[in-house]
Design a protein around this motif. Sequence first.
Motif, PDB file in Angstrom:
ATOM      1  N   PRO A  29       0.844  -1.197   0.000  1.00 41.93           N
ATOM      2  CA  PRO A  29       0.000   0.000   0.000  1.00 41.93           C
ATOM      3  C   PRO A  29       0.880   1.249   0.000  1.00 41.93           C
ATOM      4  N   PHE A  30       0.377   2.329  -0.594  1.00 35.62           N
ATOM      5  CA  PHE A  30       1.108   3.587  -0.550  1.00 35.62           C
ATOM      6  C   PHE A  30       0.123   4.739  -0.518  1.00 35.62           C
ATOM      7  N   LEU A  31       0.567   5.840   0.066  1.00 29.37           N
ATOM      8  CA  LEU A  31      -0.231   7.058   0.148  1.00 29.37           C
ATOM      9  C   LEU A  31       0.557   8.200  -0.458  1.00 29.37           C
ATOM     10  N   CYS A  32      -0.067   8.920  -1.386  1.00 28.79           N
ATOM     11  CA  CYS A  32       0.572  10.055  -2.049  1.00 28.79           C
ATOM     12  C   CYS A  32       0.400  11.288  -1.176  1.00 28.79           C
ATOM     13  N   GLY A  33       1.228  11.402  -0.178  1.00 27.48           N
ATOM     14  CA  GLY A  33       1.140  12.530   0.732  1.00 27.48           C
ATOM     15  C   GLY A  33       2.391  12.622   1.563  1.00 27.48           C
ATOM     16  N   SER A  34       2.341  13.480   2.568  1.00 24.80           N
ATOM     17  CA  SER A  34       3.464  13.617   3.489  1.00 24.80           C
ATOM     18  C   SER A  34       2.929  13.697   4.904  1.00 24.80           C
ATOM     19  N   LEU A  35       3.822  13.461   5.854  1.00 21.46           N
ATOM     20  CA  LEU A  35       3.435  13.469   7.256  1.00 21.46           C
ATOM     21  C   LEU A  35       3.894  14.756   7.925  1.00 21.46           C
ATOM     22  N   VAL A  36       3.040  15.292   8.777  1.00 18.07           N
ATOM     23  CA  VAL A  36       3.311  16.545   9.467  1.00 18.07           C
ATOM     24  C   VAL A  36       2.989  16.344  10.948  1.00 18.07           C
ATOM     25  N   THR A  37       3.890  16.795  11.811  1.00 20.58           N
ATOM     26  CA  THR A  37       3.615  16.779  13.241  1.00 20.58           C
ATOM     27  C   THR A  37       3.147  18.166  13.651  1.00 20.58           C
ATOM     28  N   MET A  38       1.994  18.232  14.285  1.00 19.83           N
ATOM     29  CA  MET A  38       1.466  19.503  14.776  1.00 19.83           C
ATOM     30  C   MET A  38       1.144  19.346  16.255  1.00 19.83           C
ATOM     31  N   HIS A  39       1.260  20.443  16.977  1.00 20.95           N
ATOM     32  CA  HIS A  39       0.971  20.437  18.404  1.00 20.95           C
ATOM     33  C   HIS A  39      -0.321  21.202  18.644  1.00 20.95           C
ATOM     34  N   ARG A  40      -1.209  20.602  19.423  1.00 19.88           N
ATOM     35  CA  ARG A  40      -2.546  21.172  19.641  1.00 19.88           C
ATOM     36  C   ARG A  40      -2.946  21.113  21.116  1.00 19.88           C
ATOM     37  N   THR A  41      -3.976  21.874  21.431  1.00 18.26           N
ATOM     38  CA  THR A  41      -4.597  21.775  22.751  1.00 18.26           C
ATOM     39  C   THR A  41      -5.790  20.832  22.646  1.00 18.26           C
ATOM     40  N   CYS A  42      -6.080  20.161  23.766  1.00 20.38           N
ATOM     41  CA  CYS A  42      -7.203  19.228  23.747  1.00 20.38           C
ATOM     42  C   CYS A  42      -8.494  19.896  24.229  1.00 20.38           C
ATOM     43  N   GLY A  43      -8.377  20.990  24.973  1.00 18.64           N
ATOM     44  CA  GLY A  43      -9.557  21.698  25.442  1.00 18.64           C
ATOM     45  C   GLY A  43     -10.045  21.284  26.817  1.00 18.64           C
ATOM     46  N   LYS A  44      -9.427  20.279  27.429  1.00 16.07           N
ATOM     47  CA  LYS A  44      -9.841  19.850  28.764  1.00 16.07           C
ATOM     48  C   LYS A  44      -9.312  20.853  29.797  1.00 16.07           C
ATOM     49  N   PRO A  45     -10.174  21.312  30.690  1.00 18.78           N
ATOM     50  CA  PRO A  45      -9.684  22.239  31.711  1.00 18.78           C
ATOM     51  C   PRO A  45      -8.695  21.538  32.653  1.00 18.78           C
ATOM     52  N   CYS A  71      -5.720  20.556  31.925  1.00 14.38           N
ATOM     53  CA  CYS A  71      -4.736  19.740  31.199  1.00 14.38           C
ATOM     54  C   CYS A  71      -3.441  20.533  31.039  1.00 14.38           C
ATOM     55  N   LYS A  72      -2.342  19.823  30.905  1.00 14.56           N
ATOM     56  CA  LYS A  72      -1.040  20.477  30.742  1.00 14.56           C
ATOM     57  C   LYS A  72      -0.994  21.356  29.495  1.00 14.56           C
ATOM     58  N   CYS A  73      -1.844  21.055  28.502  1.00 12.62           N
ATOM     59  CA  CYS A  73      -1.820  21.851  27.272  1.00 12.62           C
ATOM     60  C   CYS A  73      -2.349  23.270  27.512  1.00 12.62           C
ATOM     61  N   ARG A 105      -1.378  25.011  29.926  1.00 16.79           N
ATOM     62  CA  ARG A 105      -0.206  25.716  30.444  1.00 16.79           C
ATOM     63  C   ARG A 105       0.882  25.838  29.379  1.00 16.79           C
ATOM     64  N   GLY A 106       0.585  25.439  28.160  1.00 15.74           N
ATOM     65  CA  GLY A 106       1.550  25.592  27.072  1.00 15.74           C
ATOM     66  C   GLY A 106       2.236  24.324  26.627  1.00 15.74           C
ATOM     67  N   GLU A 107       2.050  23.216  27.324  1.00 12.15           N
ATOM     68  CA  GLU A 107       2.644  21.937  26.920  1.00 12.15           C
ATOM     69  C   GLU A 107       1.665  21.236  25.974  1.00 12.15           C
ATOM     70  N   LEU A 108       1.768  21.571  24.703  1.00 14.39           N
ATOM     71  CA  LEU A 108       0.797  21.085  23.721  1.00 14.39           C
ATOM     72  C   LEU A 108       0.990  19.604  23.403  1.00 14.39           C
ATOM     73  N   HIS A 109      -0.084  18.986  22.975  1.00 20.62           N
ATOM     74  CA  HIS A 109      -0.069  17.564  22.609  1.00 20.62           C
ATOM     75  C   HIS A 109       0.403  17.422  21.154  1.00 20.62           C
ATOM     76  N   PRO A 110       1.405  16.552  20.912  1.00 24.41           N
ATOM     77  CA  PRO A 110       1.819  16.333  19.522  1.00 24.41           C
ATOM     78  C   PRO A 110       0.825  15.408  18.814  1.00 24.41           C
ATOM     79  N   GLY A 111       0.620  15.655  17.546  1.00 23.96           N
ATOM     80  CA  GLY A 111      -0.258  14.799  16.749  1.00 23.96           C
ATOM     81  C   GLY A 111       0.320  14.645  15.356  1.00 23.96           C
ATOM     82  N   LEU A 112       0.139  13.486  14.773  1.00 23.32           N
ATOM     83  CA  LEU A 112       0.635  13.226  13.429  1.00 23.32           C
ATOM     84  C   LEU A 112      -0.517  13.382  12.440  1.00 23.32           C
TER      85      LEU A 112
END
Length: 115
Positions: A26-42, A44-46, A48-55
Amino acid sequence: MRPRSHLPDPERRARSRLTQILHDQPFLCGSLVTMHRTCGKPGCKCTRGELHPGLYLALRVGDKRKMIHVPQPMQQAVRQWVANYQEAWRLMEQISQFCLKRFFVKKEESRRKRP
């Protein structure tokens, strides 16, 4: 159509590997990007600025660019699928270079044959 045995060994190997990727993997014609986001839970460490990494998988769907979140259990497989695409692209470029060289040789031969 002539057999592939007339082709140089590096080109035959590139074509063989490309065929394996296209038929068996299998193959996917794309690329992978890591982004950091907040989850919105009151609290949570995010918050305070410690964002969650996501692929994310970045690819084109029609004329638009899409970012699709890749769940943790699928990350290794998706990384391999994108790597397969990148290898296939590299092999196609390599094969194209071999073909371009043949084109220039034939072009020069046809010039020499003209009166």
